[in-house]
Design a protein around this motif. Structure first.
Motif, short mmCIF file in Angstrom:
data_model
loop_
_atom_site.label_atom_id
_atom_site.label_comp_id
_atom_site.label_asym_id
_atom_site.label_seq_id
_atom_site.Cartn_x
_atom_site.Cartn_y
_atom_site.Cartn_z
N ILE A 93 20.93 -56.88 111.26
CA ILE A 93 20.68 -56.35 109.93
C ILE A 93 19.80 -55.11 110.05
O ILE A 93 18.79 -55.13 110.76
N LEU A 94 20.18 -54.05 109.36
CA LEU A 94 19.36 -52.84 109.28
C LEU A 94 18.74 -52.79 107.89
O LEU A 94 19.44 -52.97 106.89
N ILE A 95 17.44 -52.57 107.83
CA ILE A 95 16.72 -52.48 106.57
C ILE A 95 16.34 -51.01 106.37
O ILE A 95 15.77 -50.38 107.26
N VAL A 96 16.66 -50.49 105.18
CA VAL A 96 16.49 -49.07 104.88
C VAL A 96 15.62 -48.91 103.64
O VAL A 96 15.80 -49.64 102.65
N VAL A 97 14.69 -47.98 103.69
CA VAL A 97 13.82 -47.70 102.55
C VAL A 97 14.68 -47.19 101.40
O VAL A 97 15.53 -46.32 101.58
N ASP A 98 14.45 -47.74 100.20
CA ASP A 98 15.23 -47.35 99.02
C ASP A 98 14.34 -47.00 97.84
O ASP A 98 14.82 -46.71 96.76
N MET A 99 13.02 -47.02 98.04
CA MET A 99 12.12 -46.74 96.93
C MET A 99 11.62 -45.30 97.04
O MET A 99 11.59 -44.73 98.13
N SER A 100 11.25 -44.75 95.93
CA SER A 100 10.71 -43.40 95.93
C SER A 100 9.40 -43.38 96.69
O SER A 100 8.59 -44.30 96.60
N ALA A 101 9.23 -42.33 97.45
CA ALA A 101 8.00 -42.18 98.23
C ALA A 101 6.85 -41.84 97.30
O ALA A 101 6.98 -41.03 96.39
N GLY A 102 5.74 -42.51 97.53
CA GLY A 102 4.53 -42.22 96.77
C GLY A 102 3.71 -41.17 97.50
O GLY A 102 4.01 -40.79 98.63
N GLU A 103 2.68 -40.73 96.87
CA GLU A 103 1.82 -39.74 97.49
C GLU A 103 1.24 -40.29 98.79
O GLU A 103 0.70 -41.39 98.83
N GLY A 104 1.40 -39.55 99.85
CA GLY A 104 0.88 -39.97 101.15
C GLY A 104 1.81 -40.86 101.95
O GLY A 104 1.53 -41.16 103.10
N ASP A 105 2.91 -41.30 101.35
CA ASP A 105 3.88 -42.13 102.09
C ASP A 105 4.54 -41.30 103.17
O ASP A 105 4.89 -40.13 102.95
N LEU A 106 4.73 -41.88 104.31
CA LEU A 106 5.35 -41.17 105.43
C LEU A 106 6.85 -41.46 105.53
O LEU A 106 7.55 -40.80 106.29
#
Length: 157
Positions: free
Chosen positions: A129-142
Motif C-alpha cells: 500500500i502506498l499512502i499519499v498526502v492529500d491535504m492542503s499544506a499548512g504554513e511550514g509544512d514540508l
C-alpha cells in the motif's frame, strides 16, 4: 539506483535490501546491520532504521514500512541503503513514483480510498500500500498534496 528506483523496487517486490515479510530478525540484522531503534513489547518487536521499519512477531517479520515522509527531515539512512540515497531527496512525488512502478507494464496501482487527509493506493495483486498526502499544506509544512507519505508491506491485505 535513485530514490525513485529504490521505492519502486520496494513497491513491486515488497522487500528492502532483500528482506521483508517472513524474514527473521537475524536476516534483517544481516541485511541492514544492528544499528537501529529496537522497540520490544512481549513477542512483538519493531526495528526502526530511520527510513524503514520492520514489525516482527515471535522473530518473524509481519510488516515493513518505508517512512518516505521522514526524508524531508534528513532521516538516518542505513549504510546498506545509502547508494539509493546518494542524492539526498526531499519530498517524493507520487506521480513520479507511480510512473516508475507502471513503466514496465507489469504492475499497476488502484486507488483504495481517502481518509484523514491521505489517499491510499494498492499495487494490484500484492500486499503493498502506498499512502499519499492529500491535504492542503499548512504554513511550514514540508509535504504537499501528491507527495508520498509511506509504503507499507504486510502479509495480508
Amino acid at each position: 539506483m535513485t530514490v525513485i528506483g529504490f521505492l519502486s523496487n520496494v513497491a513491486v517486490t515488497g522487500t528492502v535490501a532483500g528482506v521483508g515479510v517472513g524474514s527473521s530478525t537475524e536476516d534483517i540484522y544481516e541485511a541492514l546491520g544492528n544499528e537501529c531503534v529496537v522497540d520490544r513489547n512481549g513477542k512483538s518487536l519493531r526495528l526502526d532504521y530511520g527510513i524503514v521499519e520492520f514489525a516482527l512477531y515471535a522473530g518473524c517479520c509481519e510488516g515493513v514500512t518505508v517512512q518516505a515522509h521522514r526524508l524531508v527531515h534528513g532521516v538516518v539512512i542505513p549504510d546498506a541503503l545509502k547508494a539509493a540515497f546518494s542524492v539526498q531527496s526531499d519530498a517524493i512525488s507520487f506521480s513520479a513514483l507511480r510512473a516508475e512502478i507502471e513503466a514496465g507494464g507489469d504492475y499497476s496501482l488502484e486507488e483504495r480510498g481517502r481518509q484523514f487527509g491521505y489517499r491510499s493506493y494498492r499495487v494490484v495483486n500484492t500486499h503493498v500500500i502506498l499512502i499519499v498526502v492529500d491535504m492542503s499544506a499548512g504554513e511550514g509544512d514540508l509535504l504537499a498534496p501528491g507527495d508520498l507519505w509511506s509504503i507499507a508491506v504486510s502479509g495480508r491485505s
